[in-house]
Design a protein around this motif. Sequence first.
Motif, PDB file in Angstrom:
ATOM      1  N   LEU A 119      -8.201   2.476  -0.159  1.00 49.80           N
ATOM      2  CA  LEU A 119      -9.039   2.281   1.015  1.00 49.80           C
ATOM      3  C   LEU A 119     -10.506   2.120   0.626  1.00 49.80           C
ATOM      4  CD1 LEU A 119      -7.407   4.815   3.519  1.00 49.80           C
ATOM      5  CD2 LEU A 119      -7.069   2.333   3.375  1.00 49.80           C
TER       6      LEU A 119
ATOM      7  N   HIS B  95      -3.789   6.085  -2.377  1.00 50.14           N
ATOM      8  CA  HIS B  95      -4.093   5.441  -1.095  1.00 50.14           C
ATOM      9  C   HIS B  95      -5.571   5.604  -0.753  1.00 50.14           C
ATOM     10  CE1 HIS B  95      -3.435   5.215   3.518  1.00 50.14           C
ATOM     11  NE2 HIS B  95      -3.609   3.998   3.034  1.00 50.14           N
TER      12      HIS B  95
ATOM     13  N   SER C   2       0.833  -1.200   0.000  1.00 47.44           N
ATOM     14  CA  SER C   2       0.000   0.000   0.000  1.00 47.44           C
ATOM     15  C   SER C   2       0.869   1.252   0.000  1.00 47.44           C
ATOM     16  CB  SER C   2      -0.896   0.001   1.237  1.00 47.44           C
ATOM     17  OG  SER C   2      -1.537   1.259   1.413  1.00 47.44           O
TER      18      SER C   2
ATOM     19  N   TRP D 100     -10.975  -1.598  -0.340  1.00 45.67           N
ATOM     20  CA  TRP D 100     -11.131  -2.500   0.800  1.00 45.67           C
ATOM     21  C   TRP D 100     -12.487  -2.306   1.470  1.00 45.67           C
ATOM     22  CZ3 TRP D 100      -7.860  -6.239   0.585  1.00 45.67           C
ATOM     23  CH2 TRP D 100      -6.532  -6.038   0.173  1.00 45.67           C
ATOM     24  N   GLU D 101     -12.904  -1.049   1.600  1.00 40.11           N
ATOM     25  CA  GLU D 101     -14.197  -0.771   2.208  1.00 40.11           C
ATOM     26  C   GLU D 101     -15.326  -1.382   1.385  1.00 40.11           C
ATOM     27  OE1 GLU D 101     -16.962   3.065   3.590  1.00 40.11           O
ATOM     28  OE2 GLU D 101     -14.971   3.386   2.702  1.00 40.11           O
TER      29      GLU D 101
ATOM     30  N   SER E  14      -9.405  -2.453   8.249  1.00 36.38           N
ATOM     31  CA  SER E  14      -7.959  -2.455   8.494  1.00 36.38           C
ATOM     32  C   SER E  14      -7.570  -3.439   9.590  1.00 36.38           C
ATOM     33  CB  SER E  14      -7.477  -1.049   8.853  1.00 36.38           C
ATOM     34  OG  SER E  14      -8.149  -0.566  10.011  1.00 36.38           O
TER      35      SER E  14
END
Length: 305
Positions: A166, A162, A154, A169-170, A176
Motif C-alpha cells: 500500500l 500488504h 495483493s 501505491w501511495e 484504491s
Amino acid sequence: MAIQRRQFLASAASVVAAGLAGCAATGDDDESRPGVSGETLTLTTTTSTYDTDLLDELNAPFQDRYGVSVDTVAQGTGAALETARSGDSDVVMVHARSLEDEFMADGYGINRRDLMFNDFVVVGDSDDPSSIGGGEDVPAAVTAIAETESTFVSRGDNSGTHTKELEMWEGAGIGSDEFGSWYMEAGQGMGEVLVQTDQQGGYTLSDRGTYLSMQDEIDLEIHVEGPVEGGPELLANPYGIVAVNPAVHDTVNYDLAMAYIGYITSPEGQEIIESYTVDGEQLFFSEALAEEPQFQQYVPEEWDG
C-alpha cells in the motif's frame, strides 16, 4: 536502515554476550530455567517467516534447552498483533514497523527488539508485460503495472507485506479507487499468493525469503530488487520481536517470552539466522547484534510493574 551484511558476528559473541538483556540461561538444572519442563510458549508470527522453515531451525535449540515447546501461529502481521492484543500470544515476531509502533504505543507490547531483515521484491512472469524488469524506481514500476492493467495479486490481509504494498501505491499517487479488475486481493499468506500469481500470471510483492524458499516450485522472476541487491531502501524489510505486556494480560508467559527474546537476539540465535540458507541462498540477515546497539524499548506510562 542501511542494508549490509554483519561481518562481525563471529567475534561478537565474546564481546556482547554478557550484555544482552534477558539472554537465555544455559544451565541444565530446573532452577536456572525461566519455565518448568512442559510449558508452552505461544509465538504469533508472519507467514513469511513460517513458510521458509527458519523457525524450525531457531526453535529447536530453545525447546531442547528449556524442556518447553514453542507453539508457532502463522498469520499476517495485522492478525498476529490482534491475537497478541487479545492475550492469546506470549510473543510476536512481525515486520511492519508502523503497526508494531501502534501496538507498543497502545501498551500491549513490551521490550521490542530489532531481530533481522531481508527485503521486498516485485516478482512476476518472465514475459514482464509492464516492462518493469531491472528498474529501481518503485513508483514508476507500479504505475506501469496500473497503466498496462497487468494482473497484480495483493496479499490483501493487513500483513506486513500488504502494508508495504500500500505504501508503494501511495508513493505512486495511485489510490484504491483506481484499482480495476486487474488488481486481485487474495487474502492469503505469502506462499499461497506466490502460487496464485504463478497460476494467473502478472505480478506480486513478496519478501525475498519466501520467494527464494519457493523458487523451485514457481515460475516467477524478480523484476524489481530491494536493497539487499542494491535496490531502493523503500523495499527494506526489517523484522522485530515483541513480548506481550504482562501488565495488560497477566496470563501471558512473560518470563518465557523474555527468555526466548534473549535467545533469539543472542549471538547463538543470530548466527542461526545468518547461516540459514535454501539452495545456497541466504534468506535473512541478522539485525540484533551491532557494534553500537541502539535499543528502542517502549514502556507504557501506565505500567508500574
